[in-house]
Structures are given as C-alpha cells and as structure tokens.
Design a protein around this motif. Structure first.
Motif, PDB file in Angstrom:
ATOM      1  N   THR A  13      41.926  62.191  59.386  1.00  0.00           N
ATOM      2  CA  THR A  13      42.440  63.590  60.530  1.00  0.00           C
ATOM      3  C   THR A  13      41.080  64.056  60.843  1.00  0.00           C
ATOM      4  O   THR A  13      40.034  64.432  59.701  1.00  0.00           O
ATOM      5  CB  THR A  13      42.983  64.520  59.840  1.00  0.00           C
ATOM      6  OG1 THR A  13      44.521  63.468  58.959  1.00  0.00           O
ATOM      7  CG2 THR A  13      43.551  65.363  60.217  1.00  0.00           C
ATOM      8  N   ASN A  33      47.867  60.451  64.062  1.00  0.00           N
ATOM      9  CA  ASN A  33      48.469  61.616  63.357  1.00  0.00           C
ATOM     10  C   ASN A  33      49.562  62.053  63.046  1.00  0.00           C
ATOM     11  O   ASN A  33      50.434  61.924  63.886  1.00  0.00           O
ATOM     12  CB  ASN A  33      47.699  63.237  63.976  1.00  0.00           C
ATOM     13  CG  ASN A  33      46.413  62.483  64.353  1.00  0.00           C
ATOM     14  OD1 ASN A  33      45.025  62.360  63.314  1.00  0.00           O
ATOM     15  ND2 ASN A  33      45.462  61.769  65.064  1.00  0.00           N
ATOM     16  N   ASP A  34      49.597  62.213  61.294  1.00  0.00           N
ATOM     17  CA  ASP A  34      50.918  62.739  61.648  1.00  0.00           C
ATOM     18  C   ASP A  34      51.712  63.687  61.893  1.00  0.00           C
ATOM     19  O   ASP A  34      52.609  64.043  62.086  1.00  0.00           O
ATOM     20  CB  ASP A  34      51.016  62.543  59.655  1.00  0.00           C
ATOM     21  CG  ASP A  34      50.705  61.079  59.051  1.00  0.00           C
ATOM     22  OD1 ASP A  34      50.575  60.206  59.779  1.00  0.00           O
ATOM     23  OD2 ASP A  34      50.042  60.939  58.328  1.00  0.00           O
ATOM     24  N   VAL A  35      50.877  65.024  61.953  1.00  0.00           N
ATOM     25  CA  VAL A  35      51.023  66.524  62.211  1.00  0.00           C
ATOM     26  C   VAL A  35      49.869  66.636  63.381  1.00  0.00           C
ATOM     27  O   VAL A  35      49.075  66.224  62.798  1.00  0.00           O
ATOM     28  CB  VAL A  35      51.151  66.677  60.706  1.00  0.00           C
ATOM     29  CG1 VAL A  35      51.166  68.633  61.206  1.00  0.00           C
ATOM     30  CG2 VAL A  35      51.890  66.461  59.863  1.00  0.00           C
ATOM     31  N   THR A  62      43.200  72.269  57.057  1.00  0.00           N
ATOM     32  CA  THR A  62      44.734  71.249  56.903  1.00  0.00           C
ATOM     33  C   THR A  62      44.712  69.610  56.924  1.00  0.00           C
ATOM     34  O   THR A  62      43.217  69.413  57.971  1.00  0.00           O
ATOM     35  CB  THR A  62      45.553  72.372  57.672  1.00  0.00           C
ATOM     36  OG1 THR A  62      45.176  71.921  58.808  1.00  0.00           O
ATOM     37  CG2 THR A  62      45.876  74.022  57.579  1.00  0.00           C
ATOM     38  N   ASP A  63      45.651  69.183  57.025  1.00  0.00           N
ATOM     39  CA  ASP A  63      45.529  67.773  57.484  1.00  0.00           C
ATOM     40  C   ASP A  63      46.356  67.861  58.348  1.00  0.00           C
ATOM     41  O   ASP A  63      46.516  66.100  58.836  1.00  0.00           O
ATOM     42  CB  ASP A  63      46.727  67.389  56.403  1.00  0.00           C
ATOM     43  CG  ASP A  63      45.660  66.923  54.663  1.00  0.00           C
ATOM     44  OD1 ASP A  63      44.737  67.390  54.461  1.00  0.00           O
ATOM     45  OD2 ASP A  63      47.070  67.074  53.906  1.00  0.00           O
ATOM     46  N   ALA A  64      46.284  68.672  59.032  1.00  0.00           N
ATOM     47  CA  ALA A  64      46.950  68.795  60.884  1.00  0.00           C
ATOM     48  C   ALA A  64      45.537  68.577  61.368  1.00  0.00           C
ATOM     49  O   ALA A  64      44.578  68.558  61.289  1.00  0.00           O
ATOM     50  CB  ALA A  64      47.965  69.978  61.465  1.00  0.00           C
ATOM     51  N   ALA A  93      55.022  66.474  64.123  1.00  0.00           N
ATOM     52  CA  ALA A  93      55.485  65.774  62.978  1.00  0.00           C
ATOM     53  C   ALA A  93      56.266  64.335  63.237  1.00  0.00           C
ATOM     54  O   ALA A  93      57.108  64.547  63.856  1.00  0.00           O
ATOM     55  CB  ALA A  93      56.206  66.831  61.988  1.00  0.00           C
ATOM     56  N   GLU A 115      51.279  73.440  57.105  1.00  0.00           N
ATOM     57  CA  GLU A 115      51.961  72.878  55.784  1.00  0.00           C
ATOM     58  C   GLU A 115      53.246  72.962  55.711  1.00  0.00           C
ATOM     59  O   GLU A 115      53.462  71.978  54.503  1.00  0.00           O
ATOM     60  CB  GLU A 115      51.168  74.334  54.866  1.00  0.00           C
ATOM     61  CG  GLU A 115      49.398  74.074  54.407  1.00  0.00           C
ATOM     62  CD  GLU A 115      48.805  74.965  53.964  1.00  0.00           C
ATOM     63  OE1 GLU A 115      49.677  76.318  53.440  1.00  0.00           O
ATOM     64  OE2 GLU A 115      47.904  74.835  53.610  1.00  0.00           O
ATOM     65  N   TYR A 117      54.738  70.978  57.511  1.00  0.00           N
ATOM     66  CA  TYR A 117      55.447  69.674  57.564  1.00  0.00           C
ATOM     67  C   TYR A 117      53.945  68.540  56.842  1.00  0.00           C
ATOM     68  O   TYR A 117      54.165  67.457  57.440  1.00  0.00           O
ATOM     69  CB  TYR A 117      54.681  69.653  59.204  1.00  0.00           C
ATOM     70  CG  TYR A 117      56.009  70.030  59.500  1.00  0.00           C
ATOM     71  CD1 TYR A 117      57.410  69.634  59.977  1.00  0.00           C
ATOM     72  CD2 TYR A 117      56.043  71.772  60.616  1.00  0.00           C
ATOM     73  CE1 TYR A 117      58.490  70.478  60.192  1.00  0.00           C
ATOM     74  CE2 TYR A 117      57.279  71.996  61.160  1.00  0.00           C
ATOM     75  CZ  TYR A 117      58.472  71.151  60.412  1.00  0.00           C
ATOM     76  OH  TYR A 117      59.442  72.572  61.228  1.00  0.00           O
ATOM     77  N   THR A 118      53.157  69.121  56.321  1.00  0.00           N
ATOM     78  CA  THR A 118      51.964  68.294  56.104  1.00  0.00           C
ATOM     79  C   THR A 118      52.210  68.400  53.952  1.00  0.00           C
ATOM     80  O   THR A 118      50.911  67.392  53.821  1.00  0.00           O
ATOM     81  CB  THR A 118      50.076  69.123  55.889  1.00  0.00           C
ATOM     82  OG1 THR A 118      50.331  69.888  55.193  1.00  0.00           O
ATOM     83  CG2 THR A 118      49.698  68.826  57.952  1.00  0.00           C
TER      84      THR A 118
END
Length: 119
Positions: A13, A33-35, A62-64, A93, A115, A117-118
């Motif tokens: 990411t 990307n997932d989110v 974050t993972d976004a 997402a 968070e 959604y991650t």
C-alpha cells in the motif's frame, strides 16, 4: 521492494497520497488497493489545505491507500461521485464505494472510519 504504486503487481500500500487524474486512473488505483480513501480537493480550498496533513498521516499510518483528486482538473470525475463541495472524502473497500464524508474532519474520526474496513 518499494511502495511504488505504478506497477500494481505487489500488495504494498502506498505510504503517501497519490495524485489521480481521471476515471480510469481512479478505477485502476481502487482495483490495485483493498481500501482507498479518495480525497476530492481544490487548491484554493482552505479546509482542504487543513485536511492535507491528516490524509498524509492516514496514508502513512493505516492500511488504506490515499488518492488525491483535484476537482478543478477532474470535474467530470467529481460529478460522477456527486461531489458538490470540497473537501469530500470517498472511501472504497474491495472496489466498492462504502462511505462518503463531506467537509473538514478530524484525524481520529477519519482513522476510525478507515480502520472499520482495514482490519
């Protein structure tokens, strides 16, 4: 391996907001990307400028993935997502639009939204 998003081949990411220009570029970014938190902004917008360090922090911590969309240069894209005011943040997402937030938001509120959604 780097956090370069141009390849889209790895699952890294990006840790910095990425400028997105046009529907195809946004679609590709969302697919890679997932989110994704898409920040629809304008350079002349004071609240957008105040939000800038917040979205940079979210991208880093974050993972976004964070996409930056200049509404002045991407009016059709903004219209496609119903953006009538800036800043508008659209959260994706798994390729689907799941949230939309209009106006200046605090880091804690946006972080908890992302968070959901991650995790």
């Amino acid at each position: 391996m780097t956090a370069d998003t141009t390849s889209g081949a790895d699952s890294t990411t990006p840790t910095e907001p990425q400028a997105v220009d046009g529907q195809a570029a946004l679609d590709e970014f969302v697919a890679a990307n997932d989110v994704v938190l898409a920040d629809f902004y304008a350079d002349w917008c004071g609240p957008c400028q105040m939000l800038e360090p917040v979205v940079e922090t979210l991208a880093a911590e974050t993972d976004a993935a964070v996409a930056k969309v200049d509404v002045d240069e991407n009016q059709q894209l903004a219209a496609a997502y119903g953006v009538r005011g800036v800043p508008t943040l659209v959260l994706f997402a798994d390729g689907d639009q799941v949230e939309e937030v209009v106006g200046l938001q605090g880091e804690d509120q946006l972080r908890s939204l992302v968070e959901q959604y991650t995790e």
